[in-house]
Motif scaffolding. Structure first.
Motif, short mmCIF file in Angstrom:
data_model
loop_
_atom_site.label_atom_id
_atom_site.label_comp_id
_atom_site.label_asym_id
_atom_site.label_seq_id
_atom_site.Cartn_x
_atom_site.Cartn_y
_atom_site.Cartn_z
N GLU A 72 -10.56 42.46 -41.21
CA GLU A 72 -9.65 41.34 -41.42
C GLU A 72 -8.65 41.71 -42.50
O GLU A 72 -9.03 42.14 -43.58
N GLU A 83 -2.41 36.40 -41.75
CA GLU A 83 -3.80 36.80 -41.59
C GLU A 83 -3.96 37.44 -40.23
O GLU A 83 -3.61 36.84 -39.20
N VAL A 85 -6.46 40.08 -37.56
CA VAL A 85 -7.79 40.59 -37.23
C VAL A 85 -7.62 41.80 -36.31
O VAL A 85 -6.52 42.08 -35.83
N GLY A 104 -11.54 40.70 -45.85
CA GLY A 104 -12.85 40.48 -45.27
C GLY A 104 -14.00 40.95 -46.14
O GLY A 104 -13.80 41.51 -47.23
#
Length: 197
Positions: A72, A83, A85, A104
């Protein structure tokens, strides 16, 4: 079966590439660049961030695309934060300040592609410009909200020296020893003579 295709093509295996330690738990695995390819028009690699680390806000002289490969990330592009992923990517034009932070609990890995062979990094806070993956291209630090990925403070250690003190992959058939004296970016280029300082 051969381990490598006909040159100048290459197969790159991360476990065979010498890492470039950027300090404070951030390590780069350089894939394709001036250090191992005479014909490249892109520069590529991966960077692995320990939890809570990042690279200071910076820009490049060439465009860059970054894929979050694992984990992340918080991507800072200009004045905005995003943000991301695994599987999501960015594209940043030359000259636009940006950085990535690991937000993360586990490690975060990015795969990056620069649109050029001669890549520089300019640190936004200081204006200092240096060659990508040169000895000056370190300074990763703890990622802190509001300080653009937390550049190392003056007096902080840049982290442990990289194994073999070479900034890039070893040439095919070489041991992972230090770069030759006079190499500005550290890594040796494929096809160079094996004599090194």
């Amino acid at each position: 079966m051969s381990t490598q295709p006909v040159p100048p093509s290459m197969v790159l295996r991360p476990q065979e590439i010498e890492r470039f330690d950027r300090g404070s738990g951030v390590v780069t695995i350089p894939f394709v660049g001036r250090w191992n390819c005479a014909e490249n028009r892109v520069t590529t690699g991966m960077t692995v961030f320990s939890p809570g680390t990042g690279i200071p806000l910076h820009s490049h002289n060439v465009e860059e695309s970054v894929l979050v490969y694992e984990g992340e990330a918080t991507a800072v592009i200009g004045e905005d934060e995003f943000e991301l992923v695994a599987g999501q990517a960015t594209w940043v034009p030359a000259g636009v300040p940006h950085c990535f932070r690991n937000r993360g609990e586990g490690s975060m890995t990015i795969y990056w592609v620069y649109g050029g062979r001669d890549v520089t990094r300019t640190i936004t806070a200081t204006g200092e410009t240096f060659e990508h993956l040169s000895d000056s291209d370190r300074g990763a630090g703890p990622a802190r909200q509001g300080d653009s990925a937390g550049p190392a403070r003056q007096g902080d250690s840049a982290g442990p020296a990289r194994q073999g003190d070479s900034a890039g992959p070893a040439r095919q058939g070489d041991s992972a020893g230090p770069a030759r004296q006079g190499d500005s970016a550290g890594p040796a280029r494929q096809g160079d003579s094996a004599s090194r300082a």
